[in-house]
Design a protein around this motif. Structure first.
Motif, short mmCIF file in Angstrom:
data_model
loop_
_atom_site.label_atom_id
_atom_site.label_comp_id
_atom_site.label_asym_id
_atom_site.label_seq_id
_atom_site.Cartn_x
_atom_site.Cartn_y
_atom_site.Cartn_z
N ARG A 67 -0.23 27.36 -17.95
CA ARG A 67 -0.34 26.76 -19.17
C ARG A 67 -1.20 25.45 -18.84
NH1 ARG A 67 4.64 28.66 -20.75
NH2 ARG A 67 5.64 26.91 -20.07
N GLU A 68 -0.63 24.65 -17.83
CA GLU A 68 -1.41 23.39 -17.55
C GLU A 68 -2.81 23.60 -16.91
OE1 GLU A 68 1.18 21.88 -14.45
OE2 GLU A 68 2.71 20.89 -15.98
N ILE A 69 -2.77 24.65 -16.26
CA ILE A 69 -4.41 25.05 -15.93
C ILE A 69 -5.20 25.25 -16.83
CG2 ILE A 69 -5.75 26.65 -14.20
CD1 ILE A 69 -3.49 26.76 -12.38
N GLU A 70 -4.58 26.03 -17.88
CA GLU A 70 -5.37 26.48 -19.17
C GLU A 70 -5.76 25.14 -19.78
OE1 GLU A 70 -3.22 29.16 -21.09
OE2 GLU A 70 -3.48 30.77 -19.91
N ALA A 71 -4.90 24.23 -20.09
CA ALA A 71 -5.18 22.95 -20.70
C ALA A 71 -6.33 22.21 -19.88
CB ALA A 71 -3.94 22.11 -20.85
N ILE A 72 -6.03 22.13 -18.44
CA ILE A 72 -7.15 21.43 -17.66
C ILE A 72 -8.55 22.17 -17.89
CG2 ILE A 72 -7.74 20.88 -15.33
CD1 ILE A 72 -4.78 20.45 -14.84
N VAL A 73 -8.60 23.27 -17.96
CA VAL A 73 -9.89 24.20 -17.99
C VAL A 73 -10.55 23.83 -19.55
CG1 VAL A 73 -10.96 26.39 -18.20
CG2 VAL A 73 -9.30 25.94 -16.46
N GLU A 74 -9.62 23.99 -20.38
CA GLU A 74 -9.97 23.54 -21.68
C GLU A 74 -10.25 22.03 -21.77
OE1 GLU A 74 -6.99 23.95 -24.57
OE2 GLU A 74 -7.14 26.34 -24.19
N GLU A 75 -9.85 21.36 -21.37
CA GLU A 75 -9.93 19.75 -21.10
C GLU A 75 -11.41 19.42 -20.43
OE1 GLU A 75 -8.42 15.37 -19.94
OE2 GLU A 75 -7.08 17.32 -19.68
N ARG A 76 -11.68 20.16 -19.18
CA ARG A 76 -12.80 19.93 -18.36
C ARG A 76 -14.00 20.66 -19.09
NH1 ARG A 76 -11.11 19.02 -13.25
NH2 ARG A 76 -9.40 17.64 -13.38
N THR A 77 -13.73 21.79 -19.83
CA THR A 77 -14.74 22.31 -20.84
C THR A 77 -15.26 21.19 -21.73
OG1 THR A 77 -13.93 24.53 -20.37
CG2 THR A 77 -15.59 24.34 -22.19
N ALA A 78 -14.18 20.66 -22.43
CA ALA A 78 -14.81 19.77 -23.44
C ALA A 78 -15.36 18.77 -22.63
CB ALA A 78 -13.49 19.22 -24.23
N GLN A 79 -14.94 18.14 -21.63
CA GLN A 79 -15.71 17.03 -20.88
C GLN A 79 -17.01 17.56 -20.43
OE1 GLN A 79 -13.25 16.12 -17.60
NE2 GLN A 79 -11.82 14.80 -18.99
#
Length: 574
Positions: free
Chosen positions: A236-248
């Motif tokens: 879940r943390e990786i998914e959140a990081i991926v989403e955050e990085r995608t937004a970045q």
């Protein structure tokens, strides 16, 4: 099971069981032995009737042996069995009791004389049977007692009493054979007792092993379950990081798009959409955002007095203020200093306007001064050149001041720089005043309704204004807030009640203890506590480093109010 063939004691690797068996045997047989002693006393006394029948002339002597010596001695052993010392001397006392009883019968044989003496040997056989069967005396002690009694009988029967050979052979045959049978019975009985004890011991040990294995299996299953939960949490943390990085990435793409447009605008001299705007409002808004990003080692002084309006694009004016102030505080990052921002009214005469290639008239004078390292004359000449920068590779593009220059010229203004190496720099912008009134209407986005909560949040920031505004914001959304102006004070409050907080929201740059140090100390105590780190421009801290430490979210200042509440709710919910 390994036992000694003669003493029947546990030996070799099972030697440690001997003391345990002795204690167990004592506890289990103590009550039975007391009963056996009382029964033995009864029958030994009861057979005094035969004395009166067989040797009436000597019955009182025999009764003295029975009722004064043997029976009282046995009763003393019975009473002694109720003391705590009996455990240590139990086998010896029982051994001595039976030897005394046997010696009493042997003396009766001696005193009775033939033919009555021929009958008293039967009493010895009864004593032997009782010794090996009912009393449950340890085998080595019973073995020794039986042969003591037989040996004493042989001495009496052979040397002290004239016993016919036929009678002596007959008596010895039955007594020795009976003794051997009793010894075999006692031997096999104790061996069976020991084997049963050994099997029970092995069964208990196997039960302990099975219980321990079951516990280990439960622990292993529990560790596996926790590992799976940790893996799911990590996913879940990786998914959140991926989403955050995608937004970045999306945000960076938009930034680069804007940068390209700025470069194109600079190269093509593109016209902007301009409206009358009160410049002081734009400057104040920009300074409000900058204040949270500038290190506390830099003092900010403002002299904003002009209320004049300019015909300008507000986004471009905001960019001018941000770029000039950012360059100023970066020049003082290492040493600290004073950043002075002023906005005043000014007039430019026709002669000076002609020299500057601008129109004469009323102007707004925007000035940014720093006490940093300043610029050398050669550097000052190239300050507004595109792609020129004195920063290290990767730290700047060299487009900041050149874009400011282009924006100011596009707004029919003028920008000038003064600098003394080692003392600081001053950038002065002149923008023409417009007579048109600014549009007072404000376009506002539709309000966003965010989910609040009742969790307890610790906020740490050395800027009291930011601390107060954040506290009011989160309190309005239902959160319970604990505010602290320095990291040391916050750490003490946390250590006094580690489980009393649900989230830590901390600034990065603070005197005494930085936000990074505070986060590390807090996560050492509670690794699962969510931490949000807010920072302006900081070369020592990046989002990757923050995530590596264990910080849940890394927010670049300035922090906008509604997104901050959204981020806090997201972190708490996850």
């Amino acid at each position: 099971m390994k036992i000694h063939p003669l003493t029947l004691a546990f030996c070799d690797e099972w030697e440690h069981l001997e003391a345990e068996y002795a204690a167990s045997h004592y506890e289990k047989t103590l009550g039975f032995q007391r009963a056996a002693i009382l029964i033995a006393i009864f029958f030994y006394a009861f057979f005094g009737i035969l004395d009166a029948y067989l040797v009436p002339e000597k019955k009182y002597t025999f009764w003295f042996i029975r009722y004064v010596v043997v029976c009282p001695f046995a009763f003393i052993v019975f009473l002694f069995s109720f003391t705590r010392h009996f455990r240590q001397y139990a086998n010896f006392c029982l051994f001595l009791m039976f030897v005394v009883a046997g010696f009493g019968i042997d003396i009766m044989v001696l005193l009775a004389g033939p033919p009555a003496a021929y009958s008293y040997y039967a009493g010895l056989i009864l004593v032997l049977i009782y010794l090996f069967t009912f009393v449950r005396l340890r085998f080595p002690w019973a073995f020794a007692a039986s042969w003591f009694m037989l040996l004493f009988y042989e001495i009496i029967a052979i040397w002290l009493v004239e016993t016919p050979t036929a009678v002596l052979v007959n008596n010895n045959f039955f007594m020795v054979a009976g003794n051997i049978f009793c010894i075999l019975a006692g031997y096999s009985s104790e061996r069976a007792f020991r084997k049963n004890y050994f099997l029970n011991h092995m069964l208990d040990r196997e039960k302990e092993i099975v219980a321990r294995r079951n516990m280990e299996l439960k622990d292993r299953v529990e560790r596996q379950r926790r590992a799976e939960q940790a893996l799911l949490k990590k996913n879940r943390e990786i998914e959140a990081i991926v989403e955050e990085r995608t937004a970045q990435l999306q945000e960076n793409r938009e930034k680069y798009r804007d940068l390209v447009q700025q470069i194109l605008a600079f190269s093509r001299n593109t016209e902007y959409d301009k409206q009358p705007h009160t410049l002081i409002l734009i400057v104040k808004e920009a300074m409000k955002l900058l204040r949270s990003s500038i290190p506390t080692t830099i003092e900010i002084r403002e002299n904003l007095v002009s209320q004049g309006a300019v015909l300008a694009n507000p986004a471009k004016m905001h960019q001018v203020v941000m770029n000039l102030c950012t360059n100023a505080y970066q020049a003082m990052n290492d040493t600290g200093g004073v950043l002075t921002v002023s906005l005043t009214d000014a007039g430019i005469s026709r002669s000076r306007a002609a020299a500057l290639h601008i129109m004469a008239g009323r102007y707004l004078k925007f000035e940014v001064t720093d006490t940093g390292h300043g610029m050398e004359p050669d550097t000052l000449k190239r300050a507004f050149d595109p792609y020129f920068t004195t920063k290290a590779a990767g730290k700047g593009t060299g487009m900041g001041l050149s874009l400011v220059y282009a924006i100011v010229r596009e707004h029919a203004g003028y920008i000038h720089a003064n600098s003394i190496s080692g003392k600081g720099s001053t950038f002065t912008v002149h923008l023409p005043v417009t007579e048109k009134a600014p549009d007072s209407r404000e376009k506002r986005d539709a309000p966003v309704i965010l989910a609040g909560g009742n969790e307890r949040i610790m906020i740490v920031d050395d800027e009291r204004s930011i601390l107060d505004s954040t506290r009011e914001l989160l309190t309005d959304y239902g959160y319970r807030v604990s505010c602290h102006t320095d990291g040391i004070q916050a750490l003490e409050a946390f250590n006094s009640d580690p489980d009393g907080f649900d989230l830590l929201l901390t600034d990065m740059t603070m005197p005494g203890m930085t936000g990074e140090m505070l986060a590390k100390r807090v996560l050492t105590v509670r690794p699962e506590l969510p931490v949000i780190l807010c920072t302006g421009f900081n070369e020592q801290m990046s989002e990757a480093k923050a995530l590596e430490i264990g910080i849940k979210r890394f927010i670049q200042k300035p922090v906008i109010r509604q997104p901050l509440v959204d981020i806090i709710r997201e972190v708490l919910s996850s």
